[in-house]
Enzyme design. Structure first.
Site, PDB file in Angstrom:
ATOM      1  NE  ARG A  78      -2.320  -1.203   3.510  1.00 10.25           N
ATOM      2  CZ  ARG A  78      -3.452  -1.034   3.959  1.00 10.25           C
ATOM      3  NH1 ARG A  78      -4.203   0.107   4.308  1.00 10.25           N
ATOM      4  NH2 ARG A  78      -4.408  -2.071   3.813  1.00 10.25           N
ATOM      5  CG  ASP A 188       8.510   8.571  -6.200  1.00  5.93           C
ATOM      6  OD1 ASP A 188       9.705   9.100  -5.775  1.00  5.93           O
ATOM      7  OD2 ASP A 188       7.432   7.872  -5.582  1.00  5.93           O
ATOM      8  CG  ASP A 489     -24.279  -9.132 -44.572  1.00  3.93           C
ATOM      9  OD1 ASP A 489     -23.107  -8.472 -44.694  1.00  3.93           O
ATOM     10  OD2 ASP A 489     -25.227  -8.764 -43.681  1.00  3.93           O
ATOM     11  NE  ARG A 491     -26.382  -5.609 -43.969  1.00  7.50           N
ATOM     12  CZ  ARG A 491     -27.666  -5.211 -43.830  1.00  7.50           C
ATOM     13  NH1 ARG A 491     -28.296  -4.256 -44.363  1.00  7.50           N
ATOM     14  NH2 ARG A 491     -28.492  -6.034 -43.112  1.00  7.50           N
TER      15      ARG A 491
END
Length: 505
Positions: A78, A188, A489, A491
């Protein structure tokens, strides 16, 4: 005094998969305190299903319950901004590190996320897999590094041999150089923020935790106090600095690797500040008499008090001691810029044009790092990248290619075929894949092809779009339809289009 760090240490955000059998050494580091513009995006009206989704203010994407996709395991570490957990992807069983950051700590500013996305695919930087947002937190799912922090290895080992130090430093300087080239200042750089990919002795180092990082604004002077008291550059304490602070931070690491102690230390915060502001290096005490003059010279150049006189990361990488002492790998990893340009070269013409539409709609905020990269390539400031400039830029990033390979990349990125790569073409070929996660970007690109706005791209509409840029003939159109139109198809639906855009090729 051990490695020269003080006796207490606050927990930092880490990505470290190795549970320690005993507590790590207690060390205290001060937490961080608090020419080619693109037009602003004009997003089209989105379909109602997209409009009605609740979106988070940080990522601008629909809320996601991360627990539906990942099992959150134990805590890994953490820090100031969030907690990092081990997590397991339920669909694959793969382990990752998940950094969870409360939304209020991000101040509605997704800079860390944007920077990780911008740097994605770059060797020696922890890879971001995905970013999610719920009503309380932002979750960054990242590559899991199982080898632990460089910090812990320094504590366990003490001082390093020159060859060992050079091998580590070459990786550190390479990532600093790449960050600067890509328009990012980390702010950092220190041993806690470098993680080893595996437990192997020669494992690759990965830079993590970009919570203090910013995109570089040309000419801007930064004033906020950032970093750690043992590594902070004097100009940060004077509240007037630029990207040179990352090289100072790296110089402190090199000094520590070679000697086993940090160069500036004291018993109080004021003493630390005073020692740093004096900037006096001790290179007379042991073990410095036995360290080569070349190694000491590089340390001095990296810890030069005046940032204007300090060596750059790219200059340090060319320094003879570093090149001679480092264990050179057989082949340098490819840079993220090269990887993206190679991927762009293999894309079909529809996807290339769609990416150009997205590039033209990126906001200034979204294109910060890309603009910096372009300016670094466009050395003569002509507004376009020539073949020689592309060759030089890729070489600077450690990507040596043959002239024919560079020519192929050039031809692919030069969409209008005028012999150079302009700003829009460059960001089209080098933008990160995360730009394709935004539904608004994809929908606007789809509308470019769907001229009659009926929800499908027909052969005639596809022909009209690629003919405008002289990017293909009927055979090319057949190939696109074959790849993108699964229903055969004739498209392409919006979903077909999204699937194509989010594929790797």
């Amino acid at each position: 005094m051990g490695v020269g760090f003080s006796k207490k240490r606050k927990h930092e955000s880490v990505n470290n998969a190795s549970p320690d059998s005993s507590p790590p050494p207690k060390l205290t580091y001060k937490q961080p305190r608090t020419k080619h513009p693109l037009p602003p995006p004009q997003f089209p009206q989105l379909p109602k299903p997209i409009q009605n989704l609740h979106k988070g203010p940080i990522l601008g994407k629909p809320y996601v319950d991360i627990n539906t996709m990942y099992e959150i395991k134990r805590e890994l570490g953490r820090g100031t901004f969030g907690i990092t957990y081990l997590c397991v992807e339920k669909a694959t069983g793969r382990e990752y590190a998940c950094k969870s950051i409360p939304r209020e700590k991000m101040d509605n500013n997704p800079t860390e996320v944007m920077i990780l996305q911008h740097l994605s695919g770059q060797h020696n930087i922890v890879e971001l897999k995905a970013a999610y947002e719920d009503r309380k937190k932002v979750h960054l799912v990242m590559e899991l590094c199982s080898g632990g922090e460089l910090f812990h290895r320094i504590v366990a080992k003490g001082k390093y041999s020159e060859r060992e130090a050079a091998t580590i430093m070459r990786q550190i300087l390479n990532v600093v150089h790449v960050c600067h080239f890509m328009g990012v200042m980390h702010r950092d750089i220190r041993p806690e923020n470098f993680l080893f990919a595996t437990n192997q002795q020669n494992a690759a180092l990965k830079l993590a935790d970009f919570g203090s990082s910013v995109f570089i604004h040309q000419g801007k002077v930064y004033k906020d106090i950032v970093g750690n008291e043992y590594f902070v550059a004097p100009e940060v304490l004077k509240r007037s600095y630029g990207k040179e602070i990352d090289v100072w931070n790296a110089g402190v690491i090199l000094y520590t690797l070679l000697s086993g102690v940090t160069p500036f230390s004291a018993d109080t915060d004021k003493g630390m500040v005073d020692a740093t502001l004096r900037g006096k290096l001790d290179m007379d005490s042991e073990p410095w008499p036995s360290i080569s003059d070349a190694a000491k010279d590089l340390v001095r150049k990296m810890l030069t008090y005046d940032p204007k006189e300090r060596i750059t990361a790219s200059g340090a990488l060319e320094y003879p001691w570093l090149k001679e002492a480092a264990e050179a790998s057989d082949k340098s990893p490819e840079s993220a810029v090269l990887i993206r340009m190679k991927q762009f070269k293999t894309m079909n013409n529809m996807k290339k044009l769609a990416l150009k539409v997205i590039a033209e709609s990126l906001s200034e905020e979204e294109s910060k790092g890309l603009k910096h990269m372009f300016n670094n390539m466009d050395t003569d400031r002509s507004g376009a990248i020539t073949f020689e400039e592309l060759k030089s830029g890729l070489s600077t990033l450690g990507s040596p290619l043959s002239e024919s390979e560079i020519r192929q990349l050039m031809d692919a990125a030069d969409i209008n075929k005028n012999g150079t790569i302009d700003y829009c073409e460059f960001i089209t070929a080098t933008m990160d894949r995360y730009k394709l996660e935004k539904e608004g970007n994809l929908f606007e690109a789809f509308q470019y092809f769907d001229k009659d706005n009926n929800g499908y791209v027909t052969r005639d509409e596809l022909r009209q779009a690629i003919t405008e840029y002289q990017m293909g003939n009927e055979a090319a159109i057949d190939e696109i339809l074959e790849d993108v139109d699964p229903d055969i198809d004739g498209r392409i639906s919006y979903q077909d289009f999204v699937t194509m855009m989010r594929s790797k090729c």
